[in-house]
Design a protein around this motif. Structure first.
Motif, mmCIF file in Angstrom:
data_model
loop_
_atom_site.group_PDB
_atom_site.id
_atom_site.type_symbol
_atom_site.label_atom_id
_atom_site.label_comp_id
_atom_site.label_asym_id
_atom_site.label_seq_id
_atom_site.Cartn_x
_atom_site.Cartn_y
_atom_site.Cartn_z
ATOM 1 N N UNK A 111 -18.456 72.609 45.817
ATOM 2 C CA UNK A 111 -17.620 72.974 44.670
ATOM 3 C C UNK A 111 -17.902 72.120 43.441
ATOM 4 N N UNK A 112 -18.360 70.895 43.687
ATOM 5 C CA UNK A 112 -18.646 70.007 42.555
ATOM 6 C C UNK A 112 -20.141 69.899 42.258
ATOM 7 N N UNK A 113 -20.961 70.613 43.037
ATOM 8 C CA UNK A 113 -22.412 70.572 42.827
ATOM 9 C C UNK A 113 -22.965 71.985 42.925
ATOM 10 N N UNK A 114 -23.251 72.579 41.801
ATOM 11 C CA UNK A 114 -23.653 73.985 41.759
ATOM 12 C C UNK A 114 -25.043 74.244 42.334
ATOM 13 N N UNK A 115 -25.831 73.183 42.555
ATOM 14 C CA UNK A 115 -27.193 73.397 43.037
ATOM 15 C C UNK A 115 -27.213 73.917 44.476
ATOM 16 N N UNK A 116 -26.153 73.691 45.241
ATOM 17 C CA UNK A 116 -26.084 74.182 46.601
ATOM 18 C C UNK A 116 -25.041 75.291 46.697
ATOM 19 N N UNK A 117 -25.476 76.474 47.090
ATOM 20 C CA UNK A 117 -24.581 77.623 47.113
ATOM 21 C C UNK A 117 -23.714 77.683 48.367
ATOM 22 N N UNK A 118 -24.264 77.255 49.508
ATOM 23 C CA UNK A 118 -23.553 77.409 50.770
ATOM 24 C C UNK A 118 -22.981 76.099 51.298
ATOM 25 N N UNK A 119 -23.862 75.131 51.538
ATOM 26 C CA UNK A 119 -23.418 73.864 52.110
ATOM 27 C C UNK A 119 -24.110 72.689 51.432
ATOM 28 N N UNK A 120 -23.376 71.595 51.273
ATOM 29 C CA UNK A 120 -23.934 70.339 50.781
ATOM 30 C C UNK A 120 -23.907 69.379 51.962
ATOM 31 N N UNK A 121 -25.078 69.002 52.452
ATOM 32 C CA UNK A 121 -25.174 68.148 53.634
ATOM 33 C C UNK A 121 -25.277 66.671 53.265
ATOM 34 N N UNK A 122 -26.209 66.347 52.369
ATOM 35 C CA UNK A 122 -26.402 64.961 51.940
ATOM 36 C C UNK A 122 -25.651 64.686 50.639
ATOM 37 N N UNK A 123 -25.138 63.488 50.500
ATOM 38 C CA UNK A 123 -24.599 63.058 49.220
ATOM 39 C C UNK A 123 -25.748 62.988 48.209
ATOM 40 N N UNK A 124 -25.425 63.158 46.950
ATOM 41 C CA UNK A 124 -26.433 63.016 45.902
ATOM 42 C C UNK A 124 -26.828 61.553 45.767
ATOM 43 N N UNK A 125 -28.077 61.328 45.420
ATOM 44 C CA UNK A 125 -28.553 59.964 45.215
ATOM 45 C C UNK A 125 -29.040 59.326 46.505
ATOM 46 N N UNK A 126 -29.866 58.287 46.332
ATOM 47 C CA UNK A 126 -30.477 57.604 47.476
ATOM 48 C C UNK A 126 -30.320 56.097 47.429
#
Length: 201
Positions: A111-126
Motif C-alpha cells: 500500500x505504501x510502495x506502488x512498485x509491487x502490485x501483489x506482495x512486498x516481501x523485502x523491506x526497501x533498502x539494503x
C-alpha cells in the motif's frame, strides 16, 4: 523513505542487510532458507557474485558481497527479486500454517510502495556499508558470524549451518565463500585474530 546507505562504488565489497517486511520470521523454515542458498549459488556461478561472509537469520540476512562485474546494485536487486518470487510461490503452494497471516502482511506492505502490485516481501533498502579497510572487513565478519550466538541459537558460530562461520573454521560450508585471510601484520595484537580464534572449540 529515502535510503540513507547508498552503494557508490559498484565494484567494491559491501556489508549488506536485507530484511523481511514487518520482520516476519520467514526463515524459521528450512525450505525458505534453502531458497536463499540456491540463489547465492546461482549468483556465484552465473552473475559474478563473490561472497565473503553471510548469515541467514529468521527474518533478515547479513552478507559481505562484491560484484565482479561492477554492478552490485543490480546484483542485489536480482537477488532480492528471485528470492522473493521463489519463496512467495512456496508459501502459496506448500504446507504453511501461517500462509494467510504472512500473505496479509506482504499484501499490506504494497500500500505504501506502488512498485509491487501483489506482495512486498523485502523491506526497501539494503543498509549498504562499503568495506573500506581490512579492520572494518573483519569487524563485519565477526558481527555476521556471531549473530546466531547473540540470538541464543548456538554456542559457537561454526555450529550454525546457515552461515559462513564454518567455512572459516572447518574450511567447509553449504556454499563456497571467498575466505578473507587473517592479517599477518601484528598478529598477536590483532583483535580480529583473537575473535577468530575464539571460534575454535
Amino acid at each position: 523513505m529515502k535510503e540513507g546507505y547508498v552503494i557508490r562504488d559498484q565494484s567494491l565489497p559491501h556489508f549488506l542487510t536485507v530484511t523481511i517486511v514487518d520482520w516476519v520470521d520467514v526463515f524459521s523454515r528450512k525450505s525458505y532458507r534453502d531458497c536463499v542458498i540456491e540463489c547465492f549459488e546461482y549468483c556465484i556461478k552465473n552473475k559474478g557474485m563473490t561472497v565473503y561472509s553471510y548469515v541467514i537469520m529468521s527474518n533478515h540476512i547479513h552478507m559481505i558481497v562484491q560484484s565482479n562485474e561492477g554492478k552490485l546494485s543490480d546484483l542485489i536487486r536480482d537477488f532480492k527479486k528471485f528470492t522473493s518470487k521463489t519463496i512467495l510461490e512456496k508459501i502459496q503452494s506448500e504446507p504453511e500454517s501461517r500462509r494467510e497471516w504472512m500473505l496479509e502482511r506482504f499484501k499490506l506492505a504494497t500500500e505504501s510502495h506502488s512498485r509491487n502490485k501483489n506482495f512486498q516481501f523485502w523491506q526497501l533498502g539494503n543498509h549498504a556499508e562499503e568495506i573500506y579497510s581490512e579492520k572494518f572487513m573483519w569487524s563485519k565478519i565477526d558481527y555476521i558470524h556471531f549473530n546466531p550466538v547473540r540470538a541464543g541459537i548456538v554456542s559457537n558460530p561454526q555450529d550454525y549451518i546457515y552461515s559462513s562461520a564454518s567455512n572459516y573454521i572447518d574450511l567447509k560450508g553449504i556454499i563456497d565463500v571467498e575466505i578473507v585471510q587473517i592479517p599477518v601484520v601484528n598478529v598477536l595484537k590483532s583483535s580480529s585474530v583473537v575473535k577468530y580464534n575464539s571460534y575454535e572449540k
